[in-house]
Design an enzyme around this catalytic site. Structure first.
Site, mmCIF file in Angstrom:
data_model
loop_
_atom_site.group_PDB
_atom_site.id
_atom_site.type_symbol
_atom_site.label_atom_id
_atom_site.label_comp_id
_atom_site.label_asym_id
_atom_site.label_seq_id
_atom_site.Cartn_x
_atom_site.Cartn_y
_atom_site.Cartn_z
ATOM 1 N N PRO A 2 18.035 10.560 -26.468
ATOM 2 C CG PRO A 2 18.898 11.253 -28.513
ATOM 3 C CD PRO A 2 18.758 10.071 -27.628
ATOM 4 C CD GLU A 3 13.497 11.657 -22.248
ATOM 5 O OE1 GLU A 3 12.503 12.297 -21.863
ATOM 6 O OE2 GLU A 3 14.203 10.973 -21.494
ATOM 7 C CE LYS A 72 11.719 9.436 -28.152
ATOM 8 N NZ LYS A 72 12.400 8.679 -27.102
ATOM 9 N NE ARG A 298 13.799 2.930 -19.870
ATOM 10 C CZ ARG A 298 13.676 3.689 -20.951
ATOM 11 N NH1 ARG A 298 12.739 3.435 -21.830
ATOM 12 N NH2 ARG A 298 14.503 4.707 -21.141
#
Ligand SMILES: [Zn+2]
Length: 308
Positions: A2-3, A72, A298
């Site tokens: 989740p961002e 976050k 990434r």
């Protein structure tokens, strides 16, 4: 993972649903995922069961005053000047179930974003903390990978919490100015722009999904070095950050991986992605196949024609 838009979705929903509810009881099935005090969770994990008993007894009888967000991290402000901090990390989920939702869902939830996922009853084997409120409703904290955590701190300890001290500016706040953004980015002149956007000290809450989407809209490739970008390029990126994040919040986040909303439904931002998760598919603007590139650990996705 989740961002900012996903965490904001959870925060807005929980703030609406939990405000003024009083905690009747708490069940902790994974002691290492809860902590008391401002230190890092792994330090507190040593206390084990003793810490769990304190965590539970401190929470009992507290009323939820509000749920808010910093980067976050979710912050539940409770009566008695206590705050419960929660981080979803990779796969954390909150599901709030009251009688009305239970009737609608028959108590069954698809906990991963796949039509093939078998609906499960809560608590599932991945439910690690259960809050029961005085009216019989429940808040379930699920986490398949168990990297998430809940940390209970006193109001006067909040400024000692390391995570909170280290976060960079909120991209949707007035403090996030072009001058400030350009200065922070230029300090990382040797870095690649995608990595720099994902650095929480530069700007809070942007990860793999939204860095890709912001850079597509700015027409800049994710592997570009900061040193190769003009001031105009950086201002274009800066301008796209709030546009993309606000669109994602409106769509209740991107349900890729394990992200689900607090009623078990999915966010719809994924439908609006131009590049993230679309490797090999035609670009929505020019039809060229979306490519990927490894950046650090990434993967960045981009259109080789639309982005320079
Ligand atoms: Zn394109």
């Amino acid at each position: 993972m989740p961002e900012l838009p996903e965490v904001q979705t959870v925060v807005s929903e929980l703030n609406r649903k939990l405000r003024n509810r009083t905690i009747k009881s708490v069940e902790v099935n994974a002691p290492k995922m809860v902590a008391v005090g401002p230190g890092v969770v792994s330090n507190i994990r040593e206390y084990g069961q003793q810490s769990v008993a304190r965590f539970i007894s401190l929470l009992k009888g507290r009323k939820v005053l509000s749920v808010k967000r910093r980067a976050k991290l979710l912050i539940f402000d409770l009566s008695g000047k206590l705050s419960l901090l929660a981080h979803l990390k990779m796969t954390g989920q909150f599901i709030f179930e009251d009688g009305r939702l239970r009737k609608k869902t028959k108590g069954l939830y698809r906990l991963v974003n796949s039509l093939n996922a078998i609906p499960e009853k809560l608590p599932s084997k991945h439910t690690h903390v259960i809050f029961t409120f005085q009216d019989g409703s429940h808040l379930y904290f699920n986490d398949v990978r168990k990297f998430g955590y809940l940390k209970l701190v006193r109001g006067d300890e909040l400024n000692q919490v390391k995570e909170l001290r280290e976060y960079g500016p909120e991209p949707l706040s007035k403090n996030f100015t072009p001058t400030q953004f350009l200065a922070a980015v230029k300090k990382r002149v040797g870095g690649k722009i995608k990595q720099v956007l994902m650095d929480p000290k530069v700007v809070a809450g942007i990860g793999n999904i939204y860095s890709d989407e912001i850079l597509f809209r700015a027409k800049i490739r994710p592997a570009r070095k900061v040193s190769s970008l003009s001031e105009k390029d950086l201002k274009t990126i800066y301008a796209q950050i709030p546009i993309v994040l606000k669109q994602a919040i409106k769509a209740k986040g991107s349900s890729v991986g394990d992200f689900i909303r607090t009623d078990g439904s999915w966010g719809t931002m994924g439908k609006h992605h131009f590049v993230y998760g679309r490797s090999g598919l035609p670009c929505k603007v020019c039809g060229t196949a979306i490519q990927t590139v490894k950046i650090g650990g990434r993967t960045g996705s981009f259109c080789p024609k639309c982005q320079d």
